[in-house]
Design an enzyme around this catalytic site. Structure first.
Site, PDB file in Angstrom:
ATOM      1  N   ALA A  14      -5.899 -35.786   3.555  1.00 43.33           N
ATOM      2  CA  ALA A  14      -4.472 -35.743   3.913  1.00 43.33           C
ATOM      3  C   ALA A  14      -4.183 -36.492   5.210  1.00 43.33           C
ATOM      4  O   ALA A  14      -3.048 -36.545   5.666  1.00 43.33           O
ATOM      5  CB  ALA A  14      -4.002 -34.294   4.049  1.00 43.33           C
ATOM      6  N   GLN A  16      -4.295 -39.945   7.889  1.00 36.35           N
ATOM      7  CA  GLN A  16      -3.697 -41.298   7.809  1.00 36.35           C
ATOM      8  C   GLN A  16      -4.462 -42.217   6.869  1.00 36.35           C
ATOM      9  O   GLN A  16      -3.879 -42.886   6.022  1.00 36.35           O
ATOM     10  CB  GLN A  16      -3.808 -42.019   9.133  1.00 36.35           C
ATOM     11  CG  GLN A  16      -3.133 -41.606  10.353  1.00 36.35           C
ATOM     12  CD  GLN A  16      -3.121 -42.848  11.262  1.00 36.35           C
ATOM     13  OE1 GLN A  16      -2.198 -43.641  11.185  1.00 36.35           O
ATOM     14  NE2 GLN A  16      -4.149 -43.025  12.070  1.00 36.35           N
ATOM     15  N   ASP A 160     -14.395 -54.315  10.768  1.00 35.87           N
ATOM     16  CA  ASP A 160     -14.758 -55.256  11.830  1.00 35.87           C
ATOM     17  C   ASP A 160     -14.997 -56.650  11.238  1.00 35.87           C
ATOM     18  O   ASP A 160     -14.601 -57.655  11.813  1.00 35.87           O
ATOM     19  CB  ASP A 160     -16.002 -54.742  12.567  1.00 35.87           C
ATOM     20  CG  ASP A 160     -15.813 -53.297  12.998  1.00 35.87           C
ATOM     21  OD1 ASP A 160     -14.795 -53.016  13.645  1.00 35.87           O
ATOM     22  OD2 ASP A 160     -16.649 -52.441  12.646  1.00 35.87           O
ATOM     23  N   ARG A 163     -11.632 -58.120  10.366  1.00 35.72           N
ATOM     24  CA  ARG A 163     -10.956 -58.564  11.600  1.00 35.72           C
ATOM     25  C   ARG A 163     -11.540 -59.891  12.081  1.00 35.72           C
ATOM     26  O   ARG A 163     -10.811 -60.793  12.496  1.00 35.72           O
ATOM     27  CB  ARG A 163     -11.139 -57.500  12.691  1.00 35.72           C
ATOM     28  CG  ARG A 163     -10.307 -56.248  12.453  1.00 35.72           C
ATOM     29  CD  ARG A 163     -10.728 -55.104  13.371  1.00 35.72           C
ATOM     30  NE  ARG A 163      -9.798 -53.988  13.308  1.00 35.72           N
ATOM     31  CZ  ARG A 163     -10.032 -52.790  13.818  1.00 35.72           C
ATOM     32  NH1 ARG A 163     -11.183 -52.529  14.426  1.00 35.72           N
ATOM     33  NH2 ARG A 163      -9.137 -51.838  13.733  1.00 35.72           N
ATOM     34  N   HIS A 188     -20.628 -49.594  14.933  1.00 33.42           N
ATOM     35  CA  HIS A 188     -19.160 -49.705  14.941  1.00 33.42           C
ATOM     36  C   HIS A 188     -18.684 -49.169  16.298  1.00 33.42           C
ATOM     37  O   HIS A 188     -18.276 -48.027  16.436  1.00 33.42           O
ATOM     38  CB  HIS A 188     -18.551 -48.906  13.787  1.00 33.42           C
ATOM     39  CG  HIS A 188     -17.048 -48.819  13.872  1.00 33.42           C
ATOM     40  ND1 HIS A 188     -16.238 -49.910  13.710  1.00 33.42           N
ATOM     41  CD2 HIS A 188     -16.226 -47.779  14.152  1.00 33.42           C
ATOM     42  CE1 HIS A 188     -14.973 -49.549  13.869  1.00 33.42           C
ATOM     43  NE2 HIS A 188     -14.941 -48.257  14.148  1.00 33.42           N
TER      44      HIS A 188
HETATM   45  P1  NAX Z   1      -6.394 -38.336  10.871  1.00 34.89           P
HETATM   46  O1  NAX Z   1      -6.522 -37.416  12.030  1.00 34.89           O
HETATM   47  O2  NAX Z   1      -5.078 -38.878  10.470  1.00 34.89           O
HETATM   48  O3  NAX Z   1      -7.024 -37.639   9.583  1.00 34.89           O
HETATM   49  C1  NAX Z   1      -8.252 -36.987   9.604  1.00 34.89           C
HETATM   50  C2  NAX Z   1      -8.173 -35.867   8.606  1.00 34.89           C
HETATM   51  O4  NAX Z   1      -9.455 -35.281   8.513  1.00 34.89           O
HETATM   52  C3  NAX Z   1      -7.187 -34.765   8.985  1.00 34.89           C
HETATM   53  O5  NAX Z   1      -6.273 -34.561   7.929  1.00 34.89           O
HETATM   54  C4  NAX Z   1      -8.086 -33.556   9.238  1.00 34.89           C
HETATM   55  O6  NAX Z   1      -7.468 -32.350   8.810  1.00 34.89           O
HETATM   56  C5  NAX Z   1      -9.280 -33.898   8.384  1.00 34.89           C
HETATM   57  N1  NAX Z   1     -10.535 -33.261   8.804  1.00 34.89           N
HETATM   58  C6  NAX Z   1     -10.980 -33.041  10.061  1.00 34.89           C
HETATM   59  N2  NAX Z   1     -12.165 -32.407  10.025  1.00 34.89           N
HETATM   60  C7  NAX Z   1     -12.468 -32.250   8.728  1.00 34.89           C
HETATM   61  C8  NAX Z   1     -13.557 -31.661   8.054  1.00 34.89           C
HETATM   62  N3  NAX Z   1     -14.551 -31.089   8.718  1.00 34.89           N
HETATM   63  N4  NAX Z   1     -13.551 -31.677   6.694  1.00 34.89           N
HETATM   64  C9  NAX Z   1     -12.525 -32.221   6.018  1.00 34.89           C
HETATM   65  N5  NAX Z   1     -11.466 -32.777   6.596  1.00 34.89           N
HETATM   66  C10 NAX Z   1     -11.442 -32.796   7.936  1.00 34.89           C
HETATM   67  O7  NAX Z   1      -7.431 -39.518  11.173  1.00 34.89           O
HETATM   68  P2  NAX Z   1      -7.531 -40.950  10.472  1.00 34.89           P
HETATM   69  O8  NAX Z   1      -6.676 -41.906  11.186  1.00 34.89           O
HETATM   70  O9  NAX Z   1      -7.379 -40.787   9.001  1.00 34.89           O
HETATM   71  O10 NAX Z   1      -9.046 -41.345  10.861  1.00 34.89           O
HETATM   72  C11 NAX Z   1     -10.152 -40.681  10.295  1.00 34.89           C
HETATM   73  C12 NAX Z   1     -11.436 -41.141  10.949  1.00 34.89           C
HETATM   74  O11 NAX Z   1     -11.634 -42.529  10.739  1.00 34.89           O
HETATM   75  C13 NAX Z   1     -11.473 -40.937  12.469  1.00 34.89           C
HETATM   76  O12 NAX Z   1     -12.738 -40.399  12.820  1.00 34.89           O
HETATM   77  C14 NAX Z   1     -11.357 -42.358  13.001  1.00 34.89           C
HETATM   78  O13 NAX Z   1     -11.949 -42.489  14.269  1.00 34.89           O
HETATM   79  C15 NAX Z   1     -12.118 -43.118  11.943  1.00 34.89           C
HETATM   80  N6  NAX Z   1     -11.913 -44.569  11.901  1.00 34.89           N
HETATM   81  C16 NAX Z   1     -12.970 -45.339  11.570  1.00 34.89           C
HETATM   82  C17 NAX Z   1     -12.878 -46.699  11.482  1.00 34.89           C
HETATM   83  C18 NAX Z   1     -14.063 -47.534  11.120  1.00 34.89           C
HETATM   84  O14 NAX Z   1     -13.930 -48.762  11.123  1.00 34.89           O
HETATM   85  N7  NAX Z   1     -15.222 -46.970  10.807  1.00 34.89           N
HETATM   86  C19 NAX Z   1     -11.608 -47.395  11.797  1.00 34.89           C
HETATM   87  C20 NAX Z   1     -10.402 -46.520  11.690  1.00 34.89           C
HETATM   88  C21 NAX Z   1     -10.592 -45.120  12.219  1.00 34.89           C
HETATM   89  O15 NAX Z   1     -10.486 -45.165  13.607  1.00 34.89           O
END
Ligand code: NAX
Length: 329
Positions: A14, A16, A160, A163, A188
């Site tokens: 749910a 972003q 990455d 980009r 990363h």
């Molecule tokens: P959001 O905070 O919008 O969504 C994360 C969701 O995960 C929330 O809905 C939360 O309720 C849920 N959640 C948290 N802990 C959980 C668990 N133990 N089990 C199940 N669900 C859980 O974050 P969003 O923007 O979607 O980013 C998600 C992750 O992607 C972050 O850790 C972010 O740092 C990482 N990213 C990684 C990238 C990459 O290139 N590897 C780039 C984009 C992003 O920064």
């Protein structure tokens, strides 16, 4: 629908990135227009209401390929017989939080999810960790892989790579689709190395077409390394749609053979190639064969500066591994 559905588990569904990820999967973007899918979505109990809204929207799209949607806060239910698991959910980095704090705070999530995956998923489940710090979170989850195929635990550096390709195409004034073999090595994090020395645009080397070596060694690398921060500064939120598309690219390119001559960036368990300590989850140039197995490309020529950058990123990952060693026993 004649084919058996592929089961795709998505954590943090749910959030972003989850919101941008699910609809293209259901529309056939990853597995093609003939392949039905079942989405198995995991969220924290507090976000199950929002997840229900996402499920309703999926229903309302009437995707012909979407055979079922399961929503749950139980990891083993979400991972049940999963063929692909996209581990997106994790705690975001809060204001003033150091990377080391983030590693310590998210690590335990990936121990639990690793156990649940190993208990419930298909033996050959392909795992893509997106939640940060993704390389080390993947290392932690993989440590629990006793029954599932430990080779198949990977982390995402495709954003990455995408980009980097875009920056190079813009600088050269050529089409991004022609930029190839421009892969990212390492973690990363800000030590990642977008390797322009082996990149091509069409059949010409990047370094033949872009002769501004100061830009390549400076602004180009900095821009790729800092792009996540630039997006937060501009948008007030971290990258979501581009991260979701990168996860889809990573998954799609793991389920099909890599076109001849191309490479993809995947953070995979190191086998010691290029001097990277065995077992670290490290981004390498990879290809995928007709059986859906990835291979680290061997024999890539690296100059001294590239070797130094790769070694620095490996060293950072060794430090991260040390920081979570209690989760790896
Ligand atoms: P959001 O905070 O919008 O969504 C994360 C969701 O995960 C929330 O809905 C939360 O309720 C849920 N959640 C948290 N802990 C959980 C668990 N133990 N089990 C199940 N669900 C859980 O974050 P969003 O923007 O979607 O980013 C998600 C992750 O992607 C972050 O850790 C972010 O740092 C990482 N990213 C990684 C990238 C990459 O290139 N590897 C780039 C984009 C992003 O920064």
């Amino acid at each position: 629908m004649s084919k058996a559905p592929i089961r795709v588990a998505v954590t943090g569904a749910a959030g972003q990135i989850g919101y941008s990820l699910l609809f293209p999967i259901a529309a056939g973007h990853v597995f093609g227009p003939e392949q039905p899918v079942i989405l198995q979505l995991l969220e924290l109990p507090v976000a199950l209401g929002a997840l229900d809204g996402v499920r309703m929207e999926l229903d309302d799209c009437a995707f012909p390929l979407l055979a079922d949607v399961i929503t749950t806060s139980e990891a083993e239910t979400a991972f049940g017989d999963a063929d692909l698991a996209l581990l997106v959910g994790s705690k975001p980095r809060g204001p003033g939080m150091l990377r080391a704090d983030l590693i310590r705070s998210n690590g335990p999530i990936f121990t639990g999810q690793g156990k649940a995956l190993d208990a419930a998923a298909s033996e050959n489940v392909k795992v893509v960790v997106v939640g940060n710090p993704c390389n080390t979170n993947c290392l932690i989850a993989r440590h629990q892989a006793k029954r599932t195929n430990a080779r198949n635990y990977t982390a995402m550096t495709r954003l990455d790579q995408n980009r980097a390709r875009n920056q190079i195409a813009k600088k050269a004034g050529l089409a991004v689709g022609d930029v190839n073999r421009l892969v990212v090595w390492g973690n990363h994090s800000q030590t990642m190395y977008p390797d322009f020395t082996n990149g091509f645009i069409g059949d010409r080397k990047v370094t033949d077409l872009i002769t501004d070596t100061e830009w390549l060694n400076g602004e180009f690398i900095d821009t790729v390394q800092q792009r996540g921060k630039a997006i937060i500064d501009a948008r007030g939120k971290s990258s979501a749609a581009s991260a979701a598309w990168a996860a889809l690219d990573h998954a799609r390119d793991w389920f099909r053979p890599t076109p001849a001559g191309e490479w993809v960036s995947m953070a995979v368990p190191s086998d010691g190639s290029y001097g990277v300590p065995e077992g670290l989850i490290f981004s390498f140039p990879c290809t995928v064969d007709a059986d859906g197995e990835y291979h680290i490309v061997q024999g890539v020529e690296l100059d001294a500066a590239s070797k130094a950058r790769i070694a620095a990123s490996a060293e950072e990952l060794v430090g991260e591994r040390d920081a979570v060693k209690d989760l790896l026993v």
